[in-house]
Design a protein around this motif. Structure first.
Motif, PDB file in Angstrom:
ATOM      1  N   ALA A 147      -1.909   4.605  -7.685  1.00 47.51           N
ATOM      2  CA  ALA A 147      -1.745   4.952  -7.133  1.00 47.51           C
ATOM      3  C   ALA A 147      -0.835   6.201  -6.586  1.00 47.51           C
ATOM      4  O   ALA A 147       0.091   5.557  -7.164  1.00 47.51           O
ATOM      5  N   LYS A 148      -0.730   7.489  -7.403  1.00 52.24           N
ATOM      6  CA  LYS A 148      -0.069   8.818  -7.179  1.00 52.24           C
ATOM      7  C   LYS A 148       0.908   8.852  -5.339  1.00 52.24           C
ATOM      8  O   LYS A 148       0.376   9.741  -5.104  1.00 52.24           O
ATOM      9  N   SER A 149       1.355   7.945  -5.076  1.00 54.71           N
ATOM     10  CA  SER A 149       1.548   7.850  -3.694  1.00 54.71           C
ATOM     11  C   SER A 149       2.471   6.905  -3.429  1.00 54.71           C
ATOM     12  O   SER A 149       3.180   6.360  -3.695  1.00 54.71           O
ATOM     13  N   PRO A 150       3.822   8.119  -2.649  1.00 54.73           N
ATOM     14  CA  PRO A 150       5.202   7.574  -2.563  1.00 54.73           C
ATOM     15  C   PRO A 150       5.893   6.027  -1.666  1.00 54.73           C
ATOM     16  O   PRO A 150       6.234   5.532  -0.548  1.00 54.73           O
ATOM     17  N   ASN A 151       3.852   5.501  -0.735  1.00 53.96           N
ATOM     18  CA  ASN A 151       4.106   4.911   0.694  1.00 53.96           C
ATOM     19  C   ASN A 151       4.432   4.024   0.151  1.00 53.96           C
ATOM     20  O   ASN A 151       5.099   2.325   0.711  1.00 53.96           O
ATOM     21  N   GLY A 152       4.369   3.234  -1.161  1.00 53.85           N
ATOM     22  CA  GLY A 152       5.321   2.015  -2.078  1.00 53.85           C
ATOM     23  C   GLY A 152       6.888   1.573  -1.484  1.00 53.85           C
ATOM     24  O   GLY A 152       6.855   0.477  -1.047  1.00 53.85           O
ATOM     25  N   GLU A 153       7.736   2.802  -2.719  1.00 55.66           N
ATOM     26  CA  GLU A 153       8.745   3.113  -2.031  1.00 55.66           C
ATOM     27  C   GLU A 153       9.149   2.873  -0.665  1.00 55.66           C
ATOM     28  O   GLU A 153      10.232   2.763   0.174  1.00 55.66           O
ATOM     29  N   LEU A 154       8.599   3.844   0.434  1.00 57.48           N
ATOM     30  CA  LEU A 154       8.385   3.700   2.184  1.00 57.48           C
ATOM     31  C   LEU A 154       8.317   2.442   2.780  1.00 57.48           C
ATOM     32  O   LEU A 154       9.221   1.922   3.297  1.00 57.48           O
ATOM     33  N   CYS A 155       7.810   1.941   2.135  1.00 56.94           N
ATOM     34  CA  CYS A 155       7.648   0.121   2.938  1.00 56.94           C
ATOM     35  C   CYS A 155       8.884  -0.871   2.694  1.00 56.94           C
ATOM     36  O   CYS A 155       9.167  -1.057   2.692  1.00 56.94           O
ATOM     37  N   ARG A 156       8.892  -0.413   0.976  1.00 58.75           N
ATOM     38  CA  ARG A 156       9.981  -1.799   0.724  1.00 58.75           C
ATOM     39  C   ARG A 156      10.977  -0.741   1.327  1.00 58.75           C
ATOM     40  O   ARG A 156      12.339  -1.480   1.431  1.00 58.75           O
ATOM     41  N   LEU A 157      11.336   0.531   1.324  1.00 54.32           N
ATOM     42  CA  LEU A 157      12.581   1.193   2.265  1.00 54.32           C
ATOM     43  C   LEU A 157      12.344   0.367   3.388  1.00 54.32           C
ATOM     44  O   LEU A 157      13.841   0.062   4.011  1.00 54.32           O
ATOM     45  N   LEU A 158      11.317   1.045   4.140  1.00 58.90           N
ATOM     46  CA  LEU A 158      11.574  -0.449   5.922  1.00 58.90           C
ATOM     47  C   LEU A 158      11.753  -1.719   5.370  1.00 58.90           C
ATOM     48  O   LEU A 158      12.493  -2.182   6.406  1.00 58.90           O
TER      49      LEU A 158
END
Length: 174
Positions: A147-158
């Motif tokens: 998946a080409k989504s920044p959601n994984g990185e956003l979840c780790r940041l949160l």
């Protein structure tokens, strides 16, 4: 009511009355309200109640001619809402002198302050726990690798942010 709710209920204790018994000497005689003569006081019991006070004066009967006898006599007094207007002055002074102190009120305030500190600590612990649980959930989200989504990185940041907040809450516990 569930068992856990029963266990969470707090108990309370309220003093309804306190009494003191005193040996007295040299106090003026009190009127014998149930007959002639006077009562020469030797013992006084004062009961402090939420609705007022009661006093019980015990002593020996003094005949109308002034002769002291061995016959026991007693006299009771009641003061509703603190009205001691029908009490002998020396008894009013004793009642004021031996009245329960404000120490009990201070103990109640101290107990309430301790309970507030305990609850604040418990609340801080619960907040830190919730923040860590949310961080764990965010870390546990598994995004598809293609998946080409920044959601994984956003979840780790949160998740990192929640863990830092949890650490700050734990460090600032009251």
């Amino acid at each position: 009511m569930t068992e856990s709710r029963i266990n969470q209920q707090k108990t309370a204790t309220t003093v309804l009355n306190q009494s003191i018994e005193l040996r007295v000497t040299g106090q003026p005689d009190v009127e014998n309200k149930s007959g002639s003569g006077h009562v020469r006081p030797s013992e006084v019991t004062i009961r402090y109640q939420t609705a007022g006070m009661r006093a019980h004066v015990c002593g020996r009967w003094v005949r109308p001619d002034g002769e002291l006898t061995d016959e026991p006599r007693s006299q009771s007094y009641t003061a509703r809402q603190g009205d001691t207007s029908n009490w002998p002055e020396w008894l009013v002074t004793l009642a004021a002198q031996y009245a329960p102190s404000a120490a009990h009120a201070r103990e109640d305030v101290d107990a309430m302050a301790a309970e507030i500190r305990r609850l604040r600590t418990e609340l801080a612990d619960m907040r830190a726990t919730v923040l860590n649980e949310v961080a764990d959930e965010l870390d546990g989200i598994d995004f598809h690798p293609n998946a080409k989504s920044p959601n994984g990185e956003l979840c780790r940041l949160l998740a990192g942010r929640f863990r830092r907040q949890a650490a700050a809450v734990s460090a600032a516990r009251p």
